[in-house]
Design a protein around this motif. Structure first.
Motif, PDB file in Angstrom:
ATOM      1  N   ILE A 133       0.888  -1.171   0.000  1.00 15.77           N
ATOM      2  CA  ILE A 133       0.000   0.000   0.000  1.00 15.77           C
ATOM      3  C   ILE A 133       0.919   1.212   0.000  1.00 15.77           C
ATOM      4  CG2 ILE A 133      -1.679   1.300   1.371  1.00 15.77           C
ATOM      5  CD1 ILE A 133      -2.971  -1.281   2.091  1.00 15.77           C
ATOM      6  N   LEU A 137      -3.740   2.029  -3.675  1.00 19.41           N
ATOM      7  CA  LEU A 137      -4.535   3.000  -2.919  1.00 19.41           C
ATOM      8  C   LEU A 137      -4.058   4.448  -3.004  1.00 19.41           C
ATOM      9  CD1 LEU A 137      -5.661   1.073   0.312  1.00 19.41           C
ATOM     10  CD2 LEU A 137      -6.985   1.611  -1.723  1.00 19.41           C
ATOM     11  N   ILE A 145      -9.347   8.109   2.111  1.00 23.85           N
ATOM     12  CA  ILE A 145     -10.187   6.914   1.928  1.00 23.85           C
ATOM     13  C   ILE A 145     -11.308   6.955   2.963  1.00 23.85           C
ATOM     14  CG2 ILE A 145     -10.238   4.386   1.854  1.00 23.85           C
ATOM     15  CD1 ILE A 145      -7.230   4.455   1.247  1.00 23.85           C
ATOM     16  N   HIS A 190     -14.666   2.397   5.902  1.00 24.82           N
ATOM     17  CA  HIS A 190     -15.154   1.162   5.280  1.00 24.82           C
ATOM     18  C   HIS A 190     -14.710  -0.049   6.084  1.00 24.82           C
ATOM     19  CE1 HIS A 190     -11.033   1.630   3.839  1.00 24.82           C
ATOM     20  NE2 HIS A 190     -11.007   0.317   3.616  1.00 24.82           N
ATOM     21  N   ASP A 218     -13.243  -3.991   5.215  1.00 23.04           N
ATOM     22  CA  ASP A 218     -12.640  -4.698   4.089  1.00 23.04           C
ATOM     23  C   ASP A 218     -13.470  -5.937   3.751  1.00 23.04           C
ATOM     24  OD1 ASP A 218     -10.507  -2.934   3.775  1.00 23.04           O
ATOM     25  OD2 ASP A 218      -9.273  -3.997   5.233  1.00 23.04           O
ATOM     26  N   THR A 278      -4.252   6.689   9.858  1.00 19.45           N
ATOM     27  CA  THR A 278      -5.404   5.803   9.670  1.00 19.45           C
ATOM     28  C   THR A 278      -6.213   5.820  10.968  1.00 19.45           C
ATOM     29  OG1 THR A 278      -3.911   4.434   8.353  1.00 19.45           O
ATOM     30  CG2 THR A 278      -6.078   3.512   8.813  1.00 19.45           C
ATOM     31  N   TRP A 307       1.263   7.096  12.364  1.00 20.11           N
ATOM     32  CA  TRP A 307       2.206   6.017  12.058  1.00 20.11           C
ATOM     33  C   TRP A 307       3.651   6.422  12.303  1.00 20.11           C
ATOM     34  CZ3 TRP A 307       0.490   1.227  10.980  1.00 20.11           C
ATOM     35  CH2 TRP A 307      -0.824   1.083  10.521  1.00 20.11           C
ATOM     36  N   TRP A 361      -5.820  -5.111  12.964  1.00 20.09           N
ATOM     37  CA  TRP A 361      -7.171  -4.657  13.331  1.00 20.09           C
ATOM     38  C   TRP A 361      -8.190  -5.747  13.105  1.00 20.09           C
ATOM     39  CZ3 TRP A 361      -5.096  -2.440   8.748  1.00 20.09           C
ATOM     40  CH2 TRP A 361      -5.859  -2.529   7.593  1.00 20.09           C
ATOM     41  N   HIS A 395     -12.542   1.520   9.044  1.00 23.87           N
ATOM     42  CA  HIS A 395     -11.316   2.320   9.024  1.00 23.87           C
ATOM     43  C   HIS A 395     -11.331   3.301   7.870  1.00 23.87           C
ATOM     44  CE1 HIS A 395     -10.342  -1.253   6.592  1.00 23.87           C
ATOM     45  NE2 HIS A 395      -9.380  -0.571   6.012  1.00 23.87           N
ATOM     46  N   ARG A 408      -8.685   6.625   6.003  1.00 24.61           N
ATOM     47  CA  ARG A 408      -7.306   7.131   5.956  1.00 24.61           C
ATOM     48  C   ARG A 408      -7.271   8.573   5.479  1.00 24.61           C
ATOM     49  NH1 ARG A 408      -3.413   5.136   1.406  1.00 24.61           N
ATOM     50  NH2 ARG A 408      -4.486   6.825   0.319  1.00 24.61           N
ATOM     51  N   ARG A 454       5.064   7.198   1.346  1.00 25.86           N
ATOM     52  CA  ARG A 454       4.426   6.284   2.323  1.00 25.86           C
ATOM     53  C   ARG A 454       4.503   4.883   1.745  1.00 25.86           C
ATOM     54  NH1 ARG A 454      -0.987   4.494   3.982  1.00 25.86           N
ATOM     55  NH2 ARG A 454      -1.505   5.044   6.135  1.00 25.86           N
ATOM     56  N   ARG A 494       0.593  -5.023   3.617  1.00 25.02           N
ATOM     57  CA  ARG A 494      -0.623  -5.489   4.301  1.00 25.02           C
ATOM     58  C   ARG A 494      -0.981  -6.917   3.927  1.00 25.02           C
ATOM     59  NH1 ARG A 494      -6.566  -3.643   2.775  1.00 25.02           N
ATOM     60  NH2 ARG A 494      -6.386  -5.619   1.715  1.00 25.02           N
TER      61      ARG A 494
HETATM   62  C1  SIN Z   1      -6.916   0.548   3.826  1.00 25.84           C
HETATM   63  O1  SIN Z   1      -7.950   1.174   3.674  1.00 25.84           O
HETATM   64  O2  SIN Z   1      -6.918  -0.654   4.008  1.00 25.84           O
HETATM   65  C2  SIN Z   1      -5.604   1.296   3.813  1.00 25.84           C
HETATM   66  C3  SIN Z   1      -5.398   2.117   5.006  1.00 25.84           C
HETATM   67  C4  SIN Z   1      -4.123   2.918   4.959  1.00 25.84           C
HETATM   68  O3  SIN Z   1      -3.502   3.083   3.897  1.00 25.84           O
HETATM   69  O4  SIN Z   1      -3.754   3.387   6.027  1.00 25.84           O
END
Ligand code: SIN
Length: 285
Positions: free
Chosen positions: A90, A99, A104, A107, A109, A134, A246, A254, A261, A263, A272, A276
Motif C-alpha cells: 500500500i 490506494l 479513503i 469502510h 474490508d 489511519t 504512524w 485490526w 477504518h 485514511r 508512504r 498489508r
Molecule cells: C486501507 O484502507 O486498508 C488502507 C489504510 C491505509 O492506507 O492506512
C-alpha cells in the motif's frame, strides 16, 4: 523479551486500540503469548507494536496467528486483484503500490464477500512527515449507543455492500491501477445489520459509510434508505474513533469484524510505503 510477564498493555485514550510493549515480533513467540495477543486483539479491536523489524515471510506468519489467509473468490476481487496475493504493497510511491495518496472513506474490508475479512495486519516501512494517519471506529460501541427503539427496529434486518473493485461500481479514483479487476457482475450478499462477534459474542452495528449499500427487510425502500443514512452518520461520529499516527517500524492488526477504518490523504511529495496481509473471515451471523 517475548515472555508473558514482560508484556505491557497501553490502551489508547480513545474508543478502541492498545499499544503492546515488550515483544520483539521477529523473535520466536511462545504459544501462550500468541494466545494472549489474540485475546488482546479481540478486546481492543486494534493492537499495535512500535519499533519492529520483520521480514515479509515473518509478516505473513504473524498475520496467520490471528486466522487463516483469505482464500479468495475468483469473481469477487478484494484490494489487489483476483489472484489474492498473500501480501500487498500500500503505497503512493512504489510501482506496485495500491490506494494512492488520497483520502479513503470509512469502510470495512470485504464487506461484500460471503465471508467478510476478519482482519488485517499492516506494517509501516516509510511514513510521511504529515498526513496518512489511519483511524478505526468501534462498531460495538456504536451499537451500544443506539436508542433502544432503534435497536429493536433493526434487529432482524440485513444489509448489502458494494464491491468497489468490481463491475460497474468499480472506483477509478483510488489510484494504484492494479485493483481495478472488474468482472461485469459481482454477486450481492446480504449480511445481518447487527452481527455478533464470533469470538466475544458482542453485538456489532455492521454499517460503513463507503460500503453499505441497501437495507433489506424494510418494505418501504425510501424509509430503508433514510434509515441507512442515519446509521452511516451514527457510526462516523468522532468519539468512536482511534486515530493512529504512524511511525516507521509499526505493526498494527485490526479486527475488521467490528471496526470501520478510514485514511487521511498524504500530502504531495511525501513517501508512504506499507505492506498489508489480510485474515480470512467467516459468515456473519
Ligand atoms: C486501507 O484502507 O486498508 C488502507 C489504510 C491505509 O492506507 O492506512
Amino acid at each position: 523479551m517475548n515472555r508473558l510477564r514482560d508484556l505491557e498493555i497501553k490502551p489508547t485514550q480513545s474508543a478502541l486500540g492498545a499499544e503492546i510493549i515488550g515483544t520483539d515480533l521477529s523473535q520466536p513467540m511462545p504459544g501462550e503469548l500468541i494466545h494472549r495477543l489474540i485475546k488482546l486483539w479481540e478486546k481492543y479491536h486494534v493492537i499495535f507494536f512500535r519499533g519492529q523489524s520483520v521480514s515479509p515471510e515473518r509478516h505473513i506468519q504473524i498475520s496467520q496467528w490471528f486466522g487463516p489467509r483469505h482464500a479468495g473468490y475468483e469473481n469477487m476481487p478484494i484490494l489487489g486483484d483476483s489472484t489474492q496475493p498473500e501480501m500487498i504493497t500500500i503505497s503512493n510511491v512504489e510501482s506496485d503500490g495500491l490506494l494512492g495518496g488520497g483520502y479513503i472513506e470509512p469502510h470495512q474490508d470485504g464487506a461484500y464477500l460471503p465471508t467478510p475479512l476478519a482482519g488485517a495486519m499492516m506494517r509501516a516501512v516509510e511514513v510521511p512527515e504529515s498526513g496518512g494517519d489511519t483511524s478505526w471506529s468501534n462498531l460495538i460501541l456504536a451499537y451500544q449507543e443506539l436508542p433502544v427503539m432503534l435497536k429493536r427496529k433493526i434487529r432482524n434486518l440485513r444489509v448489502t455492500a458494494t464491491n468497489i473493485y468490481a463491475g460497474k461500481t468499480s472506483r477509478t479514483d483510488l489510484g494504484g491501477g492494479k485493483q481495478f479487476f472488474a468482472p461485469d457482475e459481482s454477486p450481492v450478499y446480504a449480511h445481518p445489520l447487527v452481527r455478533v462477534h464470533p469470538a466475544t459474542g458482542k453485538k456489532i452495528l455492521w454499517v460503513s459509510p463507503l460500503n453499505s449499500e441497501r437495507i433489506e427487510g424494510v418494505r418501504n425502500q425510501i424509509e430503508a434508505n433514510a434509515l441507512l443514512d442515519t446509521l452511516k452518520r451514527h457510526v462516523d461520529q468522532d468519539h468512536l474513533y482511534y486515530r493512529h499516527r504512524w511511525e516507521a517500524g509499526d505493526i498494527l492488526i485490526w479486527d475488521n469484524r467490528c471496526c470501520n477504518h478510514k485514511r487521511d490523504a498524504i500530502p504531495e511529495g511525501q513517501r508512504r510505503v506499507f505492506y498489508r496481509t489480510v485474515i480470512g473471515g467467516s459468515r456473519p451471523f
